[in-house]
Design a protein around this motif. Structure first.
Motif, short mmCIF file in Angstrom:
data_model
loop_
_atom_site.label_atom_id
_atom_site.label_comp_id
_atom_site.label_asym_id
_atom_site.label_seq_id
_atom_site.Cartn_x
_atom_site.Cartn_y
_atom_site.Cartn_z
N SER A 158 31.75 42.19 69.29
CA SER A 158 30.95 40.99 69.45
C SER A 158 31.86 39.78 69.63
O SER A 158 32.67 39.48 68.74
CB SER A 158 30.05 40.79 68.21
N VAL A 159 31.71 39.09 70.76
CA VAL A 159 32.46 37.87 70.98
C VAL A 159 32.05 36.82 69.95
O VAL A 159 32.88 36.05 69.45
CB VAL A 159 32.25 37.35 72.41
N GLY A 160 30.75 36.80 69.60
CA GLY A 160 30.28 35.86 68.60
C GLY A 160 30.95 36.06 67.26
O GLY A 160 31.33 35.10 66.58
N GLU A 161 31.12 37.32 66.85
CA GLU A 161 31.79 37.62 65.59
C GLU A 161 33.26 37.21 65.65
O GLU A 161 33.80 36.65 64.68
CB GLU A 161 31.69 39.12 65.28
N ALA A 162 33.91 37.46 66.79
CA ALA A 162 35.30 37.04 66.94
C ALA A 162 35.42 35.53 66.84
O ALA A 162 36.37 35.01 66.23
CB ALA A 162 35.85 37.53 68.28
N ALA A 163 34.46 34.82 67.45
CA ALA A 163 34.48 33.36 67.38
C ALA A 163 34.30 32.86 65.96
O ALA A 163 34.99 31.93 65.52
CB ALA A 163 33.40 32.79 68.30
N ARG A 164 33.37 33.50 65.21
CA ARG A 164 33.15 33.08 63.82
C ARG A 164 34.40 33.30 62.97
O ARG A 164 34.75 32.47 62.13
CB ARG A 164 31.96 33.85 63.24
N ARG A 165 35.08 34.43 63.20
CA ARG A 165 36.30 34.70 62.45
C ARG A 165 37.38 33.67 62.76
O ARG A 165 38.22 33.35 61.91
CB ARG A 165 36.82 36.09 62.79
N ALA A 166 37.37 33.16 63.99
CA ALA A 166 38.36 32.15 64.39
C ALA A 166 37.91 30.74 64.03
O ALA A 166 38.66 29.78 64.27
CB ALA A 166 38.60 32.25 65.90
N GLY A 167 36.70 30.61 63.47
CA GLY A 167 36.19 29.30 63.11
C GLY A 167 35.85 28.43 64.30
O GLY A 167 35.99 27.20 64.26
N MET A 168 35.37 29.08 65.38
CA MET A 168 35.06 28.37 66.62
C MET A 168 33.67 28.73 67.10
O MET A 168 33.09 29.75 66.66
CB MET A 168 36.09 28.73 67.72
N SER A 169 33.14 27.93 68.00
CA SER A 169 31.89 28.30 68.66
C SER A 169 32.18 29.41 69.66
O SER A 169 33.33 29.60 70.10
CB SER A 169 31.30 27.10 69.40
N ARG A 170 31.14 30.15 70.02
CA ARG A 170 31.31 31.22 71.00
C ARG A 170 31.86 30.67 72.31
O ARG A 170 32.76 31.25 72.92
CB ARG A 170 29.96 31.91 71.24
N GLU A 171 31.31 29.53 72.75
CA GLU A 171 31.75 28.94 74.02
C GLU A 171 33.19 28.47 73.94
O GLU A 171 33.99 28.68 74.86
CB GLU A 171 30.82 27.78 74.41
N GLY A 172 33.53 27.81 72.82
CA GLY A 172 34.90 27.33 72.66
C GLY A 172 35.90 28.47 72.59
O GLY A 172 36.99 28.41 73.17
N TYR A 173 35.51 29.53 71.86
CA TYR A 173 36.39 30.70 71.75
C TYR A 173 36.61 31.32 73.12
O TYR A 173 37.74 31.66 73.48
CB TYR A 173 35.76 31.71 70.80
N SER A 174 35.54 31.47 73.91
CA SER A 174 35.65 32.10 75.22
C SER A 174 36.53 31.26 76.15
O SER A 174 37.34 31.81 76.91
CB SER A 174 34.25 32.28 75.83
N ARG A 175 36.36 29.93 76.10
CA ARG A 175 37.18 29.07 76.95
C ARG A 175 38.66 29.18 76.59
O ARG A 175 39.52 29.31 77.47
CB ARG A 175 36.72 27.61 76.84
N ARG A 176 38.94 29.15 75.28
CA ARG A 176 40.33 29.23 74.86
C ARG A 176 40.93 30.59 75.18
O ARG A 176 42.09 30.69 75.62
CB ARG A 176 40.43 28.96 73.36
N PHE A 177 40.16 31.64 74.97
CA PHE A 177 40.65 32.99 75.26
C PHE A 177 40.98 33.12 76.74
O PHE A 177 42.04 33.63 77.12
CB PHE A 177 39.59 34.03 74.87
N ARG A 178 40.07 32.63 77.61
CA ARG A 178 40.31 32.75 79.05
C ARG A 178 41.52 31.93 79.47
O ARG A 178 42.30 32.36 80.33
CB ARG A 178 39.07 32.30 79.82
N LYS A 179 41.70 30.75 78.87
CA LYS A 179 42.84 29.92 79.22
C LYS A 179 44.15 30.61 78.84
O LYS A 179 45.14 30.56 79.59
CB LYS A 179 42.73 28.57 78.51
N GLU A 180 44.16 31.27 77.67
CA GLU A 180 45.39 31.90 77.19
C GLU A 180 45.69 33.23 77.86
O GLU A 180 46.85 33.58 78.07
CB GLU A 180 45.32 32.09 75.67
N HIS A 181 44.63 34.00 78.19
CA HIS A 181 44.84 35.37 78.66
C HIS A 181 44.39 35.63 80.09
O HIS A 181 44.59 36.72 80.60
CB HIS A 181 44.14 36.34 77.71
N GLY A 182 43.78 34.63 80.73
CA GLY A 182 43.44 34.77 82.14
C GLY A 182 42.14 35.47 82.42
O GLY A 182 41.70 35.52 83.58
#
Length: 240
Positions: A158-182
């Motif tokens: 779950s991307v949502g669960e990953a975002a919660r673990r990182a203390g981020m919103s789902r959208e913010g987590y996805s944006r940061r992940f894409r920026k870092e990993h392409g």
């Protein structure tokens, strides 16, 4: 010298661009031979380091947003877990890909060794590849696979669960992940499952079982995704 098994004429196997072999020695996980015009693949990554050495034509990659090209006698090193894509060129490409455990070889020195041998002899054989790889193998290299970019298997579900673990919103987590990993998290997860399937197929596991173990709907679903990412069907890859 036993030559690499490229077809004698460009059109001999135009429908089959990629082939894979598993040689013994040199610390090489597997070798991929590539010959054809349409060598484009979408964004993907490997759990191994990829060292591409070009024999004819030009191989073109986009790695971390940057264009990278190699012509005859040149090579490219793509570190493990780094998303990249390959592009089609204007001429037929002939090259070999070495997939090696992360950090086990001095990549630039290995490519230079392949180039010296190629210039001196005009060709490469299976024994040449394994010998040169062994010559540039780190004596203290562990060859261990890198750790997952996620903190635990549950995060993959779950991307949502990953975002919660990182203390981020789902959208913010996805944006940061894409920026870092392409790639976005769900695409990275799909590629990670395909790499897991790749390892199981190398071990000789049945395709249907591999599909079930790696979370694909069925064998056909695995086949479509696998061929798109790696250029061959699971059956042909397993037979390599």
């Amino acid at each position: 010298m036993t030559p690499l098994p490229f077809p004698a004429t460009p059109g001999a196997r135009a429908h089959q661009v990629w082939d894979y072999r598993r040689p013994a020695g040199g610390g090489i996980v597997e070798l991929g031979t590539v010959r054809g015009l349409d060598v484009a693949l979408p964004v993907h990554f490997h759990r191994e380091d990829q060292l591409t050495f070009v024999l004819a034509g030009r191989r073109r990659f986009v790695i971390a947003g940057e264009m990278c090209e190699a012509g005859p006698g040149e090579g490219v090193h793509i570190p493990a877990d780094l998303p990249h894509r390959s592009l089609r060129g204007a001429e037929e490409v002939v090259c070999v890909n070495l997939y090696t455990p992360p950090g086990l070889h001095a990549a630039s020195d290995l490519i230079a060794g392949l180039a010296r041998h190629w210039r001196r002899t005009g060709g490469l054989g299976w024994a040449d590849l394994t010998r040169i790889a062994e010559e540039h193998r780190h004596s203290l290299g562990t060859g261990l696979e890198p750790a997952s970019l996620f903190t635990g298997c549950d995060a993959w579900d779950s991307v949502g669960e990953a975002a919660r673990r990182a203390g981020m919103s789902r959208e913010g987590y996805s944006r940061r992940f894409r920026k870092e990993h392409g790639v976005p998290p769900h695409a990275f997860r799909l590629q990670d499952r395909l790499n897991e399937a790749r390892g199981l197929l190398r071990a000789g596991e049945p395709i249907a079982a591999v599909a079930a173990d790696t979370g694909f709907t069925d064998q056909s679903h695995l086949g479509r995704c696998f061929r798109r990412a790696f250029g061959v069907t699971p059956g042909r890859y397993r037979a390599g």
